[in-house]
Design an enzyme around this catalytic site. Structure first.
Site, PDB file in Angstrom:
ATOM      1  CD  GLU A 130      -3.101  -1.044   2.145  1.00 38.55           C
ATOM      2  OE1 GLU A 130      -3.039  -0.167   3.036  1.00 38.55           O
ATOM      3  OE2 GLU A 130      -4.064  -1.812   2.019  1.00 38.55           O
ATOM      4  CD  GLU A 165      -4.022  -5.867   3.555  1.00 39.66           C
ATOM      5  OE1 GLU A 165      -4.861  -5.041   3.967  1.00 39.66           O
ATOM      6  OE2 GLU A 165      -2.797  -5.716   3.704  1.00 39.66           O
TER       7      GLU A 165
HETATM    8  C1  FCB Z   1      -4.671  -2.305   5.255  1.00 42.22           C
HETATM    9  C2  FCB Z   1      -3.338  -2.725   5.826  1.00 42.22           C
HETATM   10  C3  FCB Z   1      -3.444  -3.818   6.851  1.00 42.22           C
HETATM   11  C4  FCB Z   1      -4.640  -3.639   7.738  1.00 42.22           C
HETATM   12  C5  FCB Z   1      -5.881  -3.459   6.916  1.00 42.22           C
HETATM   13  C6  FCB Z   1      -7.151  -3.357   7.727  1.00 42.22           C
HETATM   14  O1  FCB Z   1      -4.585  -0.982   4.861  1.00 42.22           O
HETATM   15  O2  FCB Z   1      -2.491  -3.139   4.806  1.00 42.22           O
HETATM   16  O3  FCB Z   1      -2.246  -3.867   7.553  1.00 42.22           O
HETATM   17  O4  FCB Z   1      -4.438  -2.571   8.586  1.00 42.22           O
HETATM   18  O5  FCB Z   1      -5.748  -2.340   6.118  1.00 42.22           O
END
Ligand code: FCB
Length: 468
Positions: A164, A357
């Protein structure tokens, strides 16, 4: 039955700082988060991550759980400051030993390791040079990536260099809400550039010690205009440049998008030529073997006048109609995931995509029977699996999905309140309890998709007990 490829990487994700604890073990150096959490008010509830899920010591328990659930891939991160305690120079063999053992054990259990290098825990020593604002961060990251790949590269087939970049830039250097807590707009765009440049240079340097696939994970947020007006359409496109294209274009095309570069130069009052130097864009482009996408929600955008706290002419306004939300108010929009995957594949063809994610806060805790009946997480997960199935059917080369998160954990500036885990963690004792959502996910993994697509958008509550 929806059609996921046999080799689809059904997984779960964590990151080192959020789960490991043991900040002083085996020669680990300090990371930027160690000092950030000490600032009064930096973390909700005043928590720190000195223990977190205690996974540095309980890592075998975590792998047992993955194995029990039949999960096929584990995305985790290496703690940068365990491997490069001083930021530069000496690599710490004891830090590498830990991950060496973990990777061997995962492989022995038939679980594919997906290894993230930078999940935000940069060694504190690198702050002397401005952290990611300093151009020296690029070489420091390459040294670390090479140390990791030299030692582990023969057994890791999937690498994620950076997690990110936009969030690092925005929360770490623009708003100061994450470590290192800097508020500097020009510093932010500079930091983000160095994160991408470090990706490109690390990929080149790692190739000699690993044949694994190397990519970066972007958090992409589809930007939707709030109304049908031309102004809101421009706001949505501008915001798309800020959040998405600013990272997608240099990684998967040949450089930064002109429209957003102009926005940045206007907002920071100067050309970016001293930041984005000749040769930089060529060093970033065309090196990624796949793209990781972290997907949580979308952004509904309206036009707005720039001001002291608003560098660009747009603002997030949210949906006005009925939209399902998580406990924290995040809009749940699985169709936007399908559309995003189709769009990324259309605009940047030829690159395999992985959902690195996706998940939701849902505060459920054990009830009278000692179990955690997190029905909403189950529904969320199923809806997003259905969206991925639709994207696959539309021809998107989707190779995996690692749910965020395996464990309830330290959620950065929000502390321990938000629970994202498939597995409940009692932070006083370290005890883990497998939630209902994890059992449901285990069945999806076993079946290779949703057996009954008609239930995809909302399982019957009483069906959850059937596979507990
Ligand atoms: C993302 C992050 C991860 C976690 C999720 C909820 O931005 O990569 O570490 O905090 O959100």
């Amino acid at each position: 039955m929806t059609s996921f490829p046999d080799a689809f990487l059904w997984g779960a994700a964590t990151s080192a700082y959020q789960i490991e604890g043991s900040p002083d073990a085996d020669g680990r150096g300090r990371s930027v988060w160690d000092s950030f959490v000490e600032r009064p008010g930096a973390v909700e509830g005043g928590g720190d991550a000195r223990i977190a899920c205690d996974s540095y010591r309980r890592w075998q328990d975590d792998i047992d759980i993955l194995s029990e659930l039949g999960i096929k891939a584990y995305r985790f991160s290496l703690a940068w400051s365990r491997i490069m305690p001083d930021g530069r120079g000496r690599a710490n063999p004891h830090g590498l030993d830990h991950y060496d053992r973990m990777i061997d054990e995962l492989r022995r259990r038939g679980i594919e390791p997906i290894v993230t290098l930078n999940h935000w825990d940069m060694p504190e020593a690198l702050l002397a040079d401005g952290g990611w604002i300093g151009r020296g961060s690029v070489d420091a990251f390459v040294e670390y990536a090479v140390a990791a790949s030299d030692r582990l590269g023969d057994r890791v087939d999937w690498w994620i260099t950076q997690n990110e970049p936009w969030i690092i830039q925005l929360l770490g250097y623009q708003l100061g809400l994450h470590a290192p807590g800097i508020r500097d707009l020009r510093g932010a765009v500079t930091a983000g550039h160095h994160v991408l440049l470090a990706h490109g240079k690390a990929v080149d340097a790692m190739r000699s010690s690993t044949s694994g696939r190397i990519g970066a994970a972007l958090n992409l947020l589809p930007c939707v205009p709030a109304t049908a007006s031309a102004e809101d359409a421009a706001a949505a496109w501008g915001s798309d440049g800020y959040v998405n294209r600013w990272f997608l274009d240099p990684l998967l095309r040949d450089g930064y998008p002109d429209d957003m570069r102009a926005h940045w130069e206007r907002a920071t009052g100067a050309p970016l030529d001293d930041v984005i130097r000749p040769g930089d864009e060529a060093a970033i482009a065309g090196r990624s073997d796949f793209l990781g996408i972290n997907f949580y929600t979308h952004r509904v955008m309206a036009a707005a006048e720039p001001g002291p706290d608003r560098p660009f002419p747009w603002q997030v306004v949210g949906s006005t109609g009925e939209v399902e939300r998580t406990d924290e108010g995040t809009e749940i929009v699985p169709d936007a995931l399908r559309d995003l995957l189709i769009r990324v594949h259309r605009d940047y063809p030829g690159v395999p995509l992985m959902i690195t994610e996706n998940g939701a806060i849902s505060g459920d805790s054990p009830t009278h029977d000692g179990q955690v009946h997190d029905v909403r997480r189950t529904r969320y997960l199923r809806a997003h699996v259905a969206a991925m199935a639709e994207a696959l059917e539309a021809g998107v080369p989707l190779v995996g999905y690692t749910h965020w998160s395996l464990l309830d954990n330290f959620e950065w500036a929000l502390g321990y309140r938000p629970r994202f885990g498939l597995v409940y963690v009692d932070f006083r004792t370290g005890e883990r309890i497998i939630k209902d959502s994890a059992r449901d996910y285990a069945r999806i993994v076993r079946d290779g998709g949703l057996a009954a697509p008609e239930r995809a958008r909302g399982p019957q509550v009483d069906s959850l007990g059937a596979f507990g």
